[in-house]
Design an enzyme around this catalytic site. Structure first.
Site, short mmCIF file in Angstrom:
data_model
loop_
_atom_site.label_atom_id
_atom_site.label_comp_id
_atom_site.label_asym_id
_atom_site.label_seq_id
_atom_site.Cartn_x
_atom_site.Cartn_y
_atom_site.Cartn_z
N LYS A 168 0.84 -1.20 0.00
CA LYS A 168 0.00 0.00 0.00
C LYS A 168 0.88 1.25 0.00
O LYS A 168 2.09 1.18 0.26
CB LYS A 168 -0.93 -0.01 1.21
N TYR B 69 13.80 31.17 8.34
CA TYR B 69 12.55 31.87 8.62
C TYR B 69 12.47 32.21 10.11
O TYR B 69 12.70 31.35 10.95
CB TYR B 69 11.35 31.01 8.25
C1 LIG Z 1 -3.53 -4.63 7.75
C2 LIG Z 1 -2.04 -4.60 7.67
N1 LIG Z 1 -1.37 -5.75 7.58
C3 LIG Z 1 -0.01 -5.78 7.52
C4 LIG Z 1 0.72 -4.60 7.53
C5 LIG Z 1 2.21 -4.68 7.48
O1 LIG Z 1 2.76 -4.22 8.67
P1 LIG Z 1 4.34 -4.08 8.83
O2 LIG Z 1 4.76 -3.02 7.87
O3 LIG Z 1 4.52 -3.67 10.23
O4 LIG Z 1 4.93 -5.39 8.49
C6 LIG Z 1 0.04 -3.38 7.63
C7 LIG Z 1 0.80 -2.13 7.67
O5 LIG Z 1 0.39 -1.08 8.02
C8 LIG Z 1 -1.37 -3.37 7.70
O6 LIG Z 1 -2.08 -2.24 7.80
#
Ligand SMILES: Cc1ncc(COP(=O)(O)O)c(C=O)c1O
Length: 362
Positions: free
Chosen positions: A30, A255
């Protein structure tokens, strides 16, 4: 220009292989694959032997299908565009009984994974009985009208918190739920719950078919007591020095005069800032110039100011992240989660360089 993000493809693949340890992995890709680039990551993970992917976004899921025609693609958010689900052959979460009854017709033939809310409680069924009710309801339908109940999953919201007891509790609740479903005669082809921290703590839990890993595949330690060598980072973030200036003790710069050395000092103005994704908290720490650490003194949208000495010249590279300045070092120092530091990087303004297998820039 705003900095250069370099990714060593060979290292990326090796890190993913090591992190997966030969197990079935659903790679979490993602947010543009934690900002490593979705196309790059999906293809590289494929070379590392990972052929299942999870995202929260339908647009990303469609793109994954282009890069990995045979992959299992799982959408973790509730989806309502079922045409796309059929067209791109996606697996989707079943997040609640309400969603099921609302979309029951559209869900026929769709590959679903039942979601358990657990302590994380962002989404999902609350208990085994609510799941069993839906599973029994499915059985009462004609075969042609049923969903393809492929999997079951949850997310551990406390696995990264070593100093809290809740991880043990949520893991126990999940295992009890699986046992109850099993006793009621419901088994699943795909069972996945564990993120990077949970896998590092427990290995693959009994009865689970897949890990669902993010950050460890990308080369950051989910918590800092783990050996760095097991999580090699493949990413470097650097920028150019565009000016060097001498500041007198009574002068200020930035700034609102944000940098006030109070002594004669020499500063480098570096071509990267928060607009490129450098977190303000990250700028409270050092950067690396010619293998030495120098303090960052001020962060602006497109620039940062670093206090330097006479050993630094225009044209030297200023490094914010590399093997020596690991993202997880700054996580441990309180800058923000690994994924927060990665997710902030501005994919539009940073120049991206992929080092391919023979070390040539692409
Ligand atoms: C639903 C879900 N599963 C797995 C993961 C993977 O987690 P990690 O990056 O800690 O391995 C995430 C990451 O945010 C997640 O939201």
């Amino acid at each position: 220009m705003g900095g250069i993000l370099t990714i060593d493809r060979k290292q990326f693949i090796e890190t993913a292989k090591k992190s997966a340890g030969g197990r079935n992995v659903i790679a979490v890709v993602k947010n543009n694959a934690y900002n490593y680039g979705l196309e790059f990551a999906v293809k590289a993970f494929g070379e590392a032997g990972i052929h299942s992917f999870a995202t929260t976004s339908l647009d990303e899921a469609k793109r994954i299908r282009m890069y990995a025609p045979d992959a299992l693609i799982f959408i973790m958010n509730p989806v309502r565009n079922f045409e796309a689900v059929y067209e791109y052959d996606l697996h989707v979460t079943l997040p609640s009984p309400e969603y099921y009854y609302e979309h029951q017709e559209a869900l026929s033939g769709v590959n679903v994974h039942l979601e358990f809310a657990g302590l994380f409680n962002r989404s999902g069924f609350e208990d085994a009985s609510a799941m069993i009710e839906v599973l029994e309801h499915q059985k009462s339908l004609d075969a042609g009208k049923r969903m393809n109940i492929k999997g079951i999953w949850t997310h551990f919201g406390y696995a990264d918190e070593l100093d809290m007891d809740e991880y043990g509790i949520e893991r126990g609740m999940w295992q009890e739920l699986l046992n109850m479903l099993n006793e009621a005669g419901h088994t699943f082809e795909i069972i996945h719950a564990q993120n990077s921290a949970s896998f590092a703590r427990d290995g693959l839990l009994d009865g689970h078919t897949h890990l669902r890993l993010g950050i460890s595949l990308y080369g950051s330690r989910p918590y800092s007591i783990l050996p760095e060598a097991d999580y090699m980072q493949s990413l470097e973030l650097k920028a150019e020095i565009v000016q060097i200036r001498n500041i007198k003790a009574d002068q200020r710069c930035g700034y609102g005069g944000s940098y006030e050395p109070g002594h004669d000092s020499r500063i480098a103005v570096v071509d990267i800032g928060y607009g490129d994704g450098v977190l303000r908290k990250r700028a409270a720490f050092d950067c690396l110039i010619n293998s030495r650490r120098y303090p960052i003194k001020s962060l602006m949208m497109s620039h940062m100011i670093v206090e330097i000495d006479d050993d630094v010249s225009i044209g030297d590279e200023v490094i914010l992240y590399n093997d020596e300045m690991r993202i997880d070092e700054f996580t441990a120092k309180g800058v923000g989660a690994n994924s927060e530091q990665l997710g902030a990087l501005n994919y539009q303004s940073l120049k991206k360089v992929i080092l391919n297998d023979s070390g040539i820039h692409q």
